[in-house]
Design an enzyme around this catalytic site. Structure first.
Site, short mmCIF file in Angstrom:
data_model
loop_
_atom_site.label_atom_id
_atom_site.label_comp_id
_atom_site.label_asym_id
_atom_site.label_seq_id
_atom_site.Cartn_x
_atom_site.Cartn_y
_atom_site.Cartn_z
N ARG A 521 0.95 -1.22 0.01
CA ARG A 521 0.08 0.01 -0.18
C ARG A 521 0.91 1.31 -0.01
O ARG A 521 1.73 1.25 0.61
CB ARG A 521 -0.83 -0.03 1.21
N SER A 585 8.11 -5.29 6.68
CA SER A 585 7.99 -6.43 7.54
C SER A 585 8.61 -7.63 6.97
O SER A 585 8.23 -8.60 7.02
CB SER A 585 6.42 -6.52 7.82
N ASP A 639 6.20 -3.62 11.74
CA ASP A 639 4.72 -3.52 11.81
C ASP A 639 4.28 -3.36 13.46
O ASP A 639 3.25 -2.74 13.70
CB ASP A 639 3.65 -4.68 11.23
#
Length: 899
Positions: A521, A585, A639
Site C-alpha cells: 500500500r 515487515s 509493523d
C-alpha cells in the site's frame, strides 16, 4: 324399509354406506397435515420452561445423550420391569469389527402380594432374582454395569436417577411413589452384601427401542412404540431443552405422546365413539391420543361401531345387539368371530365388519404417521438440512402383527414429508437389549472422555507453569539486550531507533509505504494538531506480480516507485516533496531510524541483490532513477512498532506493541542504558523483541507437546519460531488437526475413521477456530464447518472438536499473556515503581476475531503481573498509519533540534 336397505345392497355399495356412516373417521391429507402442525406446537410447549407445566405432551428429558456408534464393547446386565413378569439379562457387546451382541436372559414372576406390598419388599425380591441369575452364570464376583428398564411414568433427574410419579399396570407398592427407584434398588443390593453392580442408567422402553435399533443403524434417532399403548422418543438439540442446563449436544426426549389432545386440541377430530371409549375407561380425559391409536382400544372402537349400527338396524337385521355388547374381543377374522359371538352374519355383514376394522386401523396408522412426521420435521429443522435421512426404531404388537398398519404408517409419513428419506427398523427386544445399549453407550462415552482428557492434560498449563514461562522470557530478554550475550540469544531484542511516542503536537502531510506481502500500500497521512487534532488517511493498494517478487532488486524497487508515482498523480500531488515512513515487515537489522539492512527475505520474496543491503538506499536509488519526484525517507519501521505508535497517538500511556495474527511479535519502550547494542545512556528506545523465536534454544521443551513437535517438524522452518508456533494463527489450526488425528487413531473421534481431508495439512484455517468457538454458534454450525472440511461428524464429534479448539486457543492466549507479563514487569522494574499503569497497542486477526483469545490473555497478564494495571487498545492500521506517525514524531524532534 330404510333400516333394511343396507343389507340388500351389493358389497361395494355396502362399503360405501359404511364409509358414509363413518365419514368422521376418515381423515383427509389436509386434516393430517393440520394434526401434524398441532403436534409440532405441543412439542414446543413441552420443551419450554414456562409452558411445560401446562403442556399435555410432557417431553421428558431422559439424560441419554448419545446413540450407539458401533464401537461399544463389554459385558452388561439389564433389568426389565414393566409388568407382572420381569426379566434379568446379560448382554455381551463386542466390537472386533463385527459388531456382535450375545444375550442370555431369565424371566421371573412377581407374586400378586408383592405388587401390592411395600416397596422395600418389591426391590428385595428383584435383588434376590438378580443374585439368583448371577449365581447361575457364575458372575457374582464381577462388578458389572447394569441398565434398568422401568416402564412406569417417572420424572428423571439424571441418567441414573428416576423418581416414580405413579404406579400403573396393577402395581400398588407402598412408599415408592415420589422416590428414586435406583436408590431403592441399590439399598436392597447393599443390604444383601453378596454381590455388587454399577447401576448406570434407568430407561423407558421407548428409549430402549431407539437404542437397540441405533446399534445396527447409526442414523436411528427416533423410537416408536405402537402396541397395547403408544409412545415415542427422539434426539433433540440441548439448546431447545429448557428443563436441563447446558446448550451443547443432544439428548433423547421421552415425549409421552399418548397424552396429546388431553387439553382439547383434538376435539374436532374425535368422534362420538372416541368419547364413549374414554368415558368407559379407567382414566377418563387422559391419554386421549393413545385411545385413538393403540391396540388396547382399537377392538373396542370396532365393537362400539357395530353395536351402534346394529341398534340402528344397519347390521345383523338389528338383532343380537346384546351379544356384541357383552363381547369385548377384537374382530380379526370377521366371519369366524361374528359366528363365535353367536351372530349369524350374512356375507354383507362380514364385508361391513371388515370395512369397519379397516377404517379404524387406517385412522390409527394415519394419526400415528401425522405425529411422527412432526417429530421428523423438527429433527430436519434442527439439523438445517434440505433432505433428512433418518431411521425410526419401532416396536409393539400393532406395528409388528397387524397386516397393513406398518405399510399405512410409512405411506402417511412419506406423504406428509416428501423431502425426507425415512427408514423403519423393527426392534428386537428394545426393553432388555435397549437398557444394556444405553449402559454400553454411557460406558463408552465415559471411557473415551477420560482418554481424551488425559491427552489434553498436556496442553493445560497451571499457574506455576505460566509463572515459569514469564520468568524464562525475562531471562531471554536480558540475553538479547546484553552486548556479550546478544549473538547467541534466541530473543533478539532489536533496537528500532524509535525514541519517542507521539505527544499530540505532530502535524503535517506524510507518505507511508507498507510492504509485507504480495500486496503493498501507498498512503497519504495528514496529521493535524490543536483543536482539529486527528489523522486523515488516503491509500491505494497495488499488487506485486510473482515475476517481480522473484526477479532482481532493481525491478522490485522500480515497481514500488512506479506505484508511488501513480499514487501521487492520483492524489494530485506530483511535484511535492514529502517525508516518508516505510513499513518493511521482513527481518532487518537497524543501525539508524532511516537504515534497515535486510537480513533475509521471507513470505515468498526472492528478489536478488537485496539481502545484506539497506532497503532505504535501494528505495532512494530507484527514486533517483525515475527522476520524477523527490522523497525524504525518514524511517524504516516494523509493523509491531507501527502498532504501538498508532495506539500511542490515542493514548499517551501506550508503550508496548503486540501483534497476534498469522505470526506474533512484540515491542516496548526500553531504557537506553539497558540497550547495550546502541551507544548512549539517556532516554528510551523502542525494542523490537522478535519474540516468536523464544524457545528456539530449547528453554520451552518441557511444555511443548508431541503435537507442537509434529507441527514444527513439518513446517517450512523447523526448529525456528517455536513460541510463535504455539500461539499464532498460522499454526493453531495445525495443532488442532494433529490432536484430532491422534484422537481418531485411538478411536476417540469420528468413529475411528481418518478421512483423507483430515490428513491434509493446513485445512484447519484459524478463521475456523474462531467460528467454531463463537458462543452464538450452535453445534449445528460447527458440524457444517466440519462438513465443509469434508469431515462426516456426529453431534458428539462436534462437541469434542469444539473442546480441542478451546484448549488449544486457551493455551495460546495464556502463553501470550505470560510473555506480555514479562514485558510489563520489566518496564515497571526499569523505572523502580511499585505500581505501573501502561497501555498495550494490539493488532492481528487472532486477537481481534477470536471470541475468547483476548479475554483469556488479559486475565493471564492480570494474574501474573498483579503490580501492573494493563490496558489493551486495539490498533487501527498500525502498519500504515503507524509508519506515518513515526515519521511525524521524527520530523517533530528534528525540527525542535533545528530551532
Amino acid at each position: 324399509q330404510s333400516v333394511r336397505r343396507s343389507i340388500s345392497l351389493p358389497c361395494s355399495g355396502q362399503a360405501a354406506e359404511i364409509d358414509k356412516y363413518l365419514y368422521h373417521m376418515r381423515l383427509s391429507e389436509e386434516t393430517l397435515q393440520e394434526v401434524s402442525q398441532r403436534f409440532g406446537k405441543e412439542m414446543e410447549k413441552g420443551l419450554g420452561a414456562d409452558t411445560n407445566p401446562t403442556a399435555s405432551v410432557k417431553m421428558l428429558p431422559t439424560f441419554v445423550r448419545s446413540t450407539p456408534d458401533g464401537t461399544e464393547d463389554g459385558d452388561f446386565l439389564a433389568l426389565d420391569l414393566g409388568g407382572t413378569n420381569f426379566r434379568v439379562l446379560r448382554v455381551k457387546v463386542s466390537d472386533n469389527g463385527l459388531q456382535k451382541v450375545e444375550m442370555e436372559n431369565q424371566i421371573y414372576a412377581i407374586p400378586e402380594e408383592l405388587m401390592r406390598g411395600s416397596g422395600v419388599q418389591l426391590f428385595d425380591h428383584i435383588a434376590e432374582c438378580l443374585a439368583n441369575f448371577m449365581d447361575k452364570l457364575k458372575i457374582k464376583d464381577k462388578k458389572l454395569p447394569l441398565g434398568f428398564t422401568f416402564s412406569f411414568p417417572c420424572h428423571q433427574t439424571k441418567l441414573d436417577e428416576s423418581i416414580l410419579v405413579t404406579w400403573t399396570k396393577g402395581f400398588k407398592c407402598s412408599s415408592v411413589e415420589g422416590k428414586d427407584v435406583v436408590s431403592m434398588l441399590r439399598k436392597s443390593i447393599k443390604k444383601r452384601g453378596d454381590f455388587d453392580i454399577d447401576i448406570v442408567a434407568v430407561v423407558n422402553d421407548t428409549v430402549g427401542t431407539m437404542m437397540t435399533c441405533g446399534y445396527d443403524d447409526h442414523n436411528c434417532e427416533v423410537g416408536l412404540i405402537v402396541g397395547t399403548g403408544t409412545n415415542a422418543c427422539y434426539m433433540e438439540e440441548m439448546r431447545h431443552i429448557d428443563l436441563v442446563e447446558g446448550d451443547e449436544g443432544r439428548m433423547c426426549i421421552n415425549m409421552e405422546w399418548g397424552a396429546f389432545g388431553d387439553d382439547g386440541v383434538l376435539n374436532d377430530i374425535r368422534t362420538e365413539f372416541d368419547r364413549e371409549i374414554d368415558m368407559g375407561s379407567l382414566n377418563p380425559g387422559k391419554q386421549l391420543f393413545e385411545k385413538m391409536i393403540s391396540g388396547m382400544y382399537m377392538g373396542e372402537l370396532v365393537r362400539l361401531i357395530l353395536v351402534k349400527m346394529a341398534k340402528e338396524g344397519l347390521l345383523f337385521g338389528g338383532r343380537y345387539v346384546s351379544a356384541i355388547e357383552k363381547e369385548k374381543e377384537g374382530l380379526q377374522k370377521a366371519h369366524e368371530i361374528l359366528t363365535k359371538l353367536g351372530l349369524e352374519p350374512s356375507h354383507e355383514d362380514c364385508v361391513a365388519t371388515h370395512r369397519i376394522c379397516q377404517i379404524v386401523s387406517t385412522r390409527s396408522a394415519n394419526l400415528c404417521g401425522a405425529t411422527l412426521a412432526a417429530v421428523l420435521r423438527r429433527i430436519k429443522e434442527n439439523k438445517g438440512v434440505d433432505r433428512l435421512r433418518s431411521t425410526v426404531g419401532v416396536d409393539g404388537s400393532v406395528y409388528k402383527k397387524h397386516p397393513h398398519f406398518a405399510r399405512r404408517l410409512h405411506k402417511t409419513v412419506r406423504k406428509l414429508l416428501p423431502d425426507c428419506e425415512i427408514r423403519f427398523v423393527r426392534s428386537e427386544d428394545g426393553s432388555g437389549k435397549g437398557a444394556a445399549m444405553v449402559t454400553a453407550v454411557a460406558y463408552r462415552l465415559a471411557a473415551q472422555h477420560k482418554a481424551r482428557q488425559k491427552i489434553l492434560e498436556a496442553l493445560k498449563l497451571s499457574h506455576e507453569q505460566l509463572l515459569e514461562v514469564k520468568q524464562r522470557m525475562r531471562v531471554e530478554m536480558e540475553k538479547g539486550l546484553g552486548k556479550e550475550t546478544h549473538a547467541e540469544a534466541a530473543v533478539k531484542m532489536l533496537p528500532t531507533y524509535v525514541c519517542s511516542t507521539p505527544d499530540g503536537t505532530e502535524k503535517g502531510d506524510f507518505l507511508a509505504l507498507d510492504l509485507g506481502g504480495t500486496n503493498f500500500r501507498v498512503l497519504l497521512v495528514r496529521v493535524r494538531n490543536g483543536m482539529r487534532r486527528g489523522v486523515e488517511m488516503h491509500n491505494k493498494i497495488y499488487s506485486i506480480p510473482v515475476e517481480i517478487m522473484q526477479g532482481t532488486g532493481e525491478e522490485l524497487f522500480d515497481h514500488i516507485v512506479h506505484c508511488i508515482s501513480d499514487f501521487l498523480e492520483y492524489m494530485g500531488m506530483k511535484g511535492v516533496s514529502l517525508p516518508l515512513g516505510f513499513t518493511f515487515s521482513f527481518p532487518c537489522q537497524q543501525n539508524n531510524l532511516d537504515e534497515g539492512i535486510l537480513l533475509k527475505w521471507t513470505k515468498g520474496f526472492k528478489a536478488t541483490g537485496c539481502e545484506g543491503e539497506d532497503v532505504v538506499n535501494l528505495l532512494k536509488e530507484a527514486i533517483h532513477r525515475r527522476e520524477e519526484f523527490d522523497l525524504d525517507v525518514v524511517a524504516v519501521v516494523n509493523d509491531t512498532v507501527g502498532t504501538m505508535m498508532t495506539c500511542g497517538y490515542e493514548d499517551p500511556y501506550c508503550e508496548v506493541g503486540l501483534i497476534v495474527g498469522t505470526g506474533s511479535n512484540a515491542c516496548y519502550m526500553e531504557e537506553m542504558r539497558n540497550v547495550e547494542l546502541v551507544e548512549g545512556e539517556e532516554g528510551r528506545m523502542c525494542v523490537n523483541m522478535e519474540w516468536g523465536a523464544f524457545g528456539d534454544n530449547g528453554c520451552l521443551d518441557d511444555i511443548r507437546t508431541e503435537f507442537d513437535v509434529a507441527v514444527d517438524e513439518l513446517s517450512l522452518n523447523p526448529g525456528k519460531q517455536r513460541f510463535e508456533k504455539m500461539i499464532s494463527g498460522m499454526y493453531l489450526g495445525e495443532i488442532v488437526r494433529n490432536i484430532l488425528m491422534d484422537f481418531t487413531k485411538r478411536g476417540l473421534l469420528f468413529r475411528g475413521r481418518i478421512s483423507e481431508r483430515l490428513k491434509t495439512r493446513g485445512i484447519f484455517e484459524t478463521k475456523f477456530l474462531s467460528q467454531i468457538e463463537s458462543d452464538c454458534l450452535a453445534l449445528l454450525q460447527v458440524r457444517s464447518i466440519l462438513q465443509h472440511l469434508g469431515l462426516e461428524t456426529t453431534c458428539d464429534d462436534s462437541i469434542i472438536v469444539k473442546e480441542v479448539c478451546t484448549v488449544v486457543a486457551r493455551r495460546a492466549a495464556q502463553l501470550c499473556g505470560a510473555g506480555m507479563a514479562a514485558v510489563v514487569d520489566k518496564i515497571r522494574e526499569n523505572r523502580g515503581l511499585d505500581f505501573l499503569k501502561v497501555t498495550v497497542g494490539v493488532d492481528g486477526t487472532l486477537y481481534k476475531l477470536h471470541p475468547h483469545f483476548s479475554t483469556v490473555m488479559h486475565e493471564t497478564v492480570k494474574q501474573l503481573s498483579p503490580k501492573c494495571e494493563v490496558t489493551f487498545l486495539q490498533s487501527e492500521d498500525g502498519s500504515g498509519k503507524g509508519a506515518a506517525l513515526i515519521t511525524a514524531v521524527a520530523c517533530r524532534i528534528r525540527e525542535a533540534g533545528q530551532r
